[in-house]
Design a protein around this motif. Structure first.
Motif, PDB file in Angstrom:
ATOM      1  N   ALA A  22     128.376 -36.591  43.766  1.00 47.67           N
ATOM      2  CA  ALA A  22     127.109 -37.080  44.323  1.00 47.67           C
ATOM      3  C   ALA A  22     127.041 -38.601  44.279  1.00 47.67           C
ATOM      4  CB  ALA A  22     125.939 -36.476  43.562  1.00 47.67           C
ATOM      5  N   ARG A  23     127.639 -39.193  43.263  1.00 51.81           N
ATOM      6  CA  ARG A  23     127.657 -40.656  43.163  1.00 51.81           C
ATOM      7  C   ARG A  23     128.494 -41.259  44.285  1.00 51.81           C
ATOM      8  NH1 ARG A  23     130.998 -43.194  38.442  1.00 51.81           N
ATOM      9  NH2 ARG A  23     132.558 -42.480  39.896  1.00 51.81           N
ATOM     10  N   ASP A  24     129.599 -40.595  44.621  1.00 51.78           N
ATOM     11  CA  ASP A  24     130.508 -41.107  45.642  1.00 51.78           C
ATOM     12  C   ASP A  24     130.117 -40.695  47.056  1.00 51.78           C
ATOM     13  OD1 ASP A  24     131.945 -42.278  43.602  1.00 51.78           O
ATOM     14  OD2 ASP A  24     133.381 -40.621  43.450  1.00 51.78           O
ATOM     15  N   ASP A  25     129.367 -39.612  47.203  1.00 51.65           N
ATOM     16  CA  ASP A  25     128.984 -39.090  48.513  1.00 51.65           C
ATOM     17  C   ASP A  25     127.475 -38.877  48.544  1.00 51.65           C
ATOM     18  OD1 ASP A  25     128.642 -37.773  50.910  1.00 51.65           O
ATOM     19  OD2 ASP A  25     129.825 -36.016  50.352  1.00 51.65           O
ATOM     20  N   LEU A  26     126.777 -39.782  49.200  1.00 54.15           N
ATOM     21  CA  LEU A  26     125.314 -39.725  49.222  1.00 54.15           C
ATOM     22  C   LEU A  26     124.779 -38.511  49.970  1.00 54.15           C
ATOM     23  CD1 LEU A  26     124.561 -43.516  49.802  1.00 54.15           C
ATOM     24  CD2 LEU A  26     124.602 -42.241  47.644  1.00 54.15           C
ATOM     25  N   ASN A  44     120.732 -37.104  40.238  1.00 52.68           N
ATOM     26  CA  ASN A  44     122.056 -36.492  40.177  1.00 52.68           C
ATOM     27  C   ASN A  44     122.320 -35.847  38.818  1.00 52.68           C
ATOM     28  OD1 ASN A  44     122.531 -37.257  42.809  1.00 52.68           O
ATOM     29  ND2 ASN A  44     123.673 -39.097  42.251  1.00 52.68           N
ATOM     30  N   LEU A  45     121.916 -36.509  37.734  1.00 51.82           N
ATOM     31  CA  LEU A  45     122.084 -35.910  36.404  1.00 51.82           C
ATOM     32  C   LEU A  45     121.222 -34.664  36.254  1.00 51.82           C
ATOM     33  CD1 LEU A  45     122.259 -38.834  33.808  1.00 51.82           C
ATOM     34  CD2 LEU A  45     123.990 -37.085  34.256  1.00 51.82           C
ATOM     35  N   ARG A  46     119.983 -34.744  36.720  1.00 52.52           N
ATOM     36  CA  ARG A  46     119.067 -33.605  36.630  1.00 52.52           C
ATOM     37  C   ARG A  46     119.614 -32.404  37.399  1.00 52.52           C
ATOM     38  NH1 ARG A  46     115.657 -32.013  40.225  1.00 52.52           N
ATOM     39  NH2 ARG A  46     114.049 -30.550  39.656  1.00 52.52           N
ATOM     40  N   ILE A  47     120.057 -32.630  38.617  1.00 49.50           N
ATOM     41  CA  ILE A  47     120.596 -31.541  39.432  1.00 49.50           C
ATOM     42  C   ILE A  47     121.868 -30.983  38.803  1.00 49.50           C
ATOM     43  CG2 ILE A  47     121.690 -31.027  41.664  1.00 49.50           C
ATOM     44  CD1 ILE A  47     119.551 -32.941  42.910  1.00 49.50           C
ATOM     45  N   ALA A  48     122.711 -31.851  38.257  1.00 46.63           N
ATOM     46  CA  ALA A  48     123.929 -31.387  37.585  1.00 46.63           C
ATOM     47  C   ALA A  48     123.581 -30.476  36.406  1.00 46.63           C
ATOM     48  CB  ALA A  48     124.755 -32.585  37.121  1.00 46.63           C
ATOM     49  N   ALA A  49     122.555 -30.837  35.640  1.00 44.79           N
ATOM     50  CA  ALA A  49     122.126 -29.995  34.515  1.00 44.79           C
ATOM     51  C   ALA A  49     121.584 -28.661  35.014  1.00 44.79           C
ATOM     52  CB  ALA A  49     121.073 -30.724  33.682  1.00 44.79           C
ATOM     53  N   LEU A  50     120.840 -28.678  36.103  1.00 44.52           N
ATOM     54  CA  LEU A  50     120.317 -27.435  36.676  1.00 44.52           C
ATOM     55  C   LEU A  50     121.448 -26.536  37.178  1.00 44.52           C
ATOM     56  CD1 LEU A  50     117.221 -28.866  38.580  1.00 44.52           C
ATOM     57  CD2 LEU A  50     117.190 -27.413  36.529  1.00 44.52           C
ATOM     58  N   LEU A  51     122.464 -27.136  37.779  1.00 44.50           N
ATOM     59  CA  LEU A  51     123.628 -26.363  38.227  1.00 44.50           C
ATOM     60  C   LEU A  51     124.370 -25.749  37.036  1.00 44.50           C
ATOM     61  CD1 LEU A  51     124.940 -28.764  41.022  1.00 44.50           C
ATOM     62  CD2 LEU A  51     124.001 -26.458  41.358  1.00 44.50           C
ATOM     63  N   ALA A  52     124.498 -26.515  35.953  1.00 41.30           N
ATOM     64  CA  ALA A  52     125.142 -25.993  34.746  1.00 41.30           C
ATOM     65  C   ALA A  52     124.331 -24.832  34.184  1.00 41.30           C
ATOM     66  CB  ALA A  52     125.298 -27.098  33.707  1.00 41.30           C
ATOM     67  N   ASN A  53     123.009 -24.972  34.158  1.00 38.92           N
ATOM     68  CA  ASN A  53     122.158 -23.891  33.668  1.00 38.92           C
ATOM     69  C   ASN A  53     122.362 -22.633  34.505  1.00 38.92           C
ATOM     70  OD1 ASN A  53     119.746 -23.030  31.950  1.00 38.92           O
ATOM     71  ND2 ASN A  53     119.088 -22.532  34.026  1.00 38.92           N
ATOM     72  N   ASP A  54     122.357 -22.799  35.803  1.00 43.63           N
ATOM     73  CA  ASP A  54     122.527 -21.663  36.703  1.00 43.63           C
ATOM     74  C   ASP A  54     123.865 -20.962  36.473  1.00 43.63           C
ATOM     75  OD1 ASP A  54     121.414 -20.173  39.019  1.00 43.63           O
ATOM     76  OD2 ASP A  54     123.241 -20.900  39.993  1.00 43.63           O
ATOM     77  N   ALA A  55     124.920 -21.752  36.321  1.00 43.50           N
ATOM     78  CA  ALA A  55     126.254 -21.168  36.130  1.00 43.50           C
ATOM     79  C   ALA A  55     126.356 -20.419  34.797  1.00 43.50           C
ATOM     80  CB  ALA A  55     127.320 -22.256  36.206  1.00 43.50           C
ATOM     81  N   PHE A  76     125.083 -44.924  32.929  1.00 47.21           N
ATOM     82  CA  PHE A  76     124.660 -46.320  33.002  1.00 47.21           C
ATOM     83  C   PHE A  76     125.127 -46.858  34.340  1.00 47.21           C
ATOM     84  CE2 PHE A  76     125.241 -50.902  32.260  1.00 47.21           C
ATOM     85  CZ  PHE A  76     123.936 -51.223  31.926  1.00 47.21           C
ATOM     86  N   PHE A  77     124.165 -47.178  35.212  1.00 48.28           N
ATOM     87  CA  PHE A  77     124.484 -47.616  36.562  1.00 48.28           C
ATOM     88  C   PHE A  77     123.375 -48.559  37.035  1.00 48.28           C
ATOM     89  CE2 PHE A  77     124.366 -46.906  41.220  1.00 48.28           C
ATOM     90  CZ  PHE A  77     125.653 -47.331  41.529  1.00 48.28           C
ATOM     91  N   ASN A  78     123.768 -49.667  37.662  1.00 46.50           N
ATOM     92  CA  ASN A  78     122.808 -50.665  38.169  1.00 46.50           C
ATOM     93  C   ASN A  78     121.802 -51.093  37.101  1.00 46.50           C
ATOM     94  OD1 ASN A  78     123.927 -50.874  40.706  1.00 46.50           O
ATOM     95  ND2 ASN A  78     122.535 -49.381  41.622  1.00 46.50           N
ATOM     96  N   HIS A  79     122.290 -51.379  35.911  1.00 46.77           N
ATOM     97  CA  HIS A  79     121.469 -51.861  34.789  1.00 46.77           C
ATOM     98  C   HIS A  79     120.415 -50.858  34.338  1.00 46.77           C
ATOM     99  CE1 HIS A  79     123.427 -55.666  35.459  1.00 46.77           C
ATOM    100  NE2 HIS A  79     123.025 -55.655  36.705  1.00 46.77           N
ATOM    101  N   GLU A  80     120.644 -49.576  34.622  1.00 48.07           N
ATOM    102  CA  GLU A  80     119.712 -48.530  34.207  1.00 48.07           C
ATOM    103  C   GLU A  80     120.471 -47.504  33.382  1.00 48.07           C
ATOM    104  OE1 GLU A  80     116.562 -45.577  36.380  1.00 48.07           O
ATOM    105  OE2 GLU A  80     118.597 -45.607  37.202  1.00 48.07           O
ATOM    106  N   PHE A  81     119.956 -47.219  32.191  1.00 53.82           N
ATOM    107  CA  PHE A  81     120.485 -46.135  31.371  1.00 53.82           C
ATOM    108  C   PHE A  81     119.624 -44.916  31.652  1.00 53.82           C
ATOM    109  CE2 PHE A  81     120.576 -43.495  27.557  1.00 53.82           C
ATOM    110  CZ  PHE A  81     121.936 -43.320  27.413  1.00 53.82           C
ATOM    111  N   THR A  82     120.242 -43.868  32.133  1.00 53.41           N
ATOM    112  CA  THR A  82     119.537 -42.647  32.513  1.00 53.41           C
ATOM    113  C   THR A  82     120.105 -41.493  31.702  1.00 53.41           C
ATOM    114  OG1 THR A  82     119.333 -43.486  34.768  1.00 53.41           O
ATOM    115  CG2 THR A  82     119.042 -41.129  34.471  1.00 53.41           C
ATOM    116  N   TRP A  83     119.222 -40.568  31.326  1.00 54.94           N
ATOM    117  CA  TRP A  83     119.716 -39.402  30.610  1.00 54.94           C
ATOM    118  C   TRP A  83     118.903 -38.170  30.938  1.00 54.94           C
ATOM    119  CZ3 TRP A  83     116.436 -42.809  28.361  1.00 54.94           C
ATOM    120  CH2 TRP A  83     115.379 -42.310  27.620  1.00 54.94           C
ATOM    121  N   VAL A  84     119.560 -37.032  30.737  1.00 51.96           N
ATOM    122  CA  VAL A  84     118.891 -35.736  30.806  1.00 51.96           C
ATOM    123  C   VAL A  84     119.141 -35.058  29.475  1.00 51.96           C
ATOM    124  CG1 VAL A  84     119.066 -35.470  33.307  1.00 51.96           C
ATOM    125  CG2 VAL A  84     120.878 -34.557  31.857  1.00 51.96           C
ATOM    126  N   GLN A  85     118.189 -34.212  29.127  1.00 45.28           N
ATOM    127  CA  GLN A  85     118.281 -33.583  27.823  1.00 45.28           C
ATOM    128  C   GLN A  85     117.624 -32.224  27.849  1.00 45.28           C
ATOM    129  OE1 GLN A  85     116.640 -36.134  24.882  1.00 45.28           O
ATOM    130  NE2 GLN A  85     117.225 -34.830  23.199  1.00 45.28           N
TER     131      GLN A  85
END
Length: 171
Positions: A22-26, A44-55, A76-85
């Motif tokens: 998703a980072r490489d292909d918008l 992208n992190l949120r959706i990735a976590a949801l996909l992992a949950n589903d699997a 960490f991208f564009n001076h933003e630290f993002t996380w899902v938990q």
């Protein structure tokens, strides 16, 4: 993981695959909606976590509970630290000259069932894969030079922990 290690490995693989593609292909598609209140990396992190949950739900737990995973994933991208938990660990920010700041906390089942004479070890309250849906905590901030993150899996912390400044012995 709380159960076979294969569940954690599956979650890691799905999150990496989706997040990197998703980072490489918008134009990457997803069965989950992107939220307008989140940055691209956070979505992208949120959706990735949801996909992992589903699997994990479908492959491991649809008929019988076999496994669950507490999850912390960050970017960490564009001076933003993002996380899902989902579940523990707790996340704290240690910033020079400031007291330790809680960024996220997860109350576990042992906290709910312990009492003053009985302290139980951490027990998960939320996990990836134990239900067809999951509440994904998603957040971000712009770090400053010298910031440190503390990830801690415990039910309780000594009172001194919150008044500790970076560089002091906290725990």
């Amino acid at each position: 993981p709380w159960g076979p290690r294969r569940s954690a490995k599956l979650a890691i693989q799905i999150i990496l695959d989706y997040f990197l593609s998703a980072r490489d292909d918008l134009e990457t598609t997803s069965p989950f909606e992107k939220l307008s209140c989140l940055s691209s990396a956070a979505n992208n992190l949120r959706i990735a976590a949801l996909l992992a949950n589903d699997a994990i739900w479908r492959r491991e737990n649809a008929n019988e509970y076999c496994s669950g995973v507490e999850l912390f994933a960050s970017s960490f991208f564009n001076h933003e630290f993002t996380w899902v938990q989902i579940g523990q660990p707790h996340l704290f920010l240690a910033r020079k000259g400031k007291v330790i700041i809680p960024l996220s906390a997860a109350i576990d089942l042992s906290f709910e069932t312990s009492h003053e004479n009985l302290n139980l070890p951490p027990l998960p309250n939320q996990m990836v894969g134990v239900d067809s849906t999951v509440n994904v905590f998603t957040s971000s901030f712009k770090p400053q030079k010298g910031d440190r993150l503390i990830l801690l899996s415990r039910s309780e912390f000594p009172a001194k922990f919150y008044s500790t400044t970076p560089g002091e012995q906290a725990i």
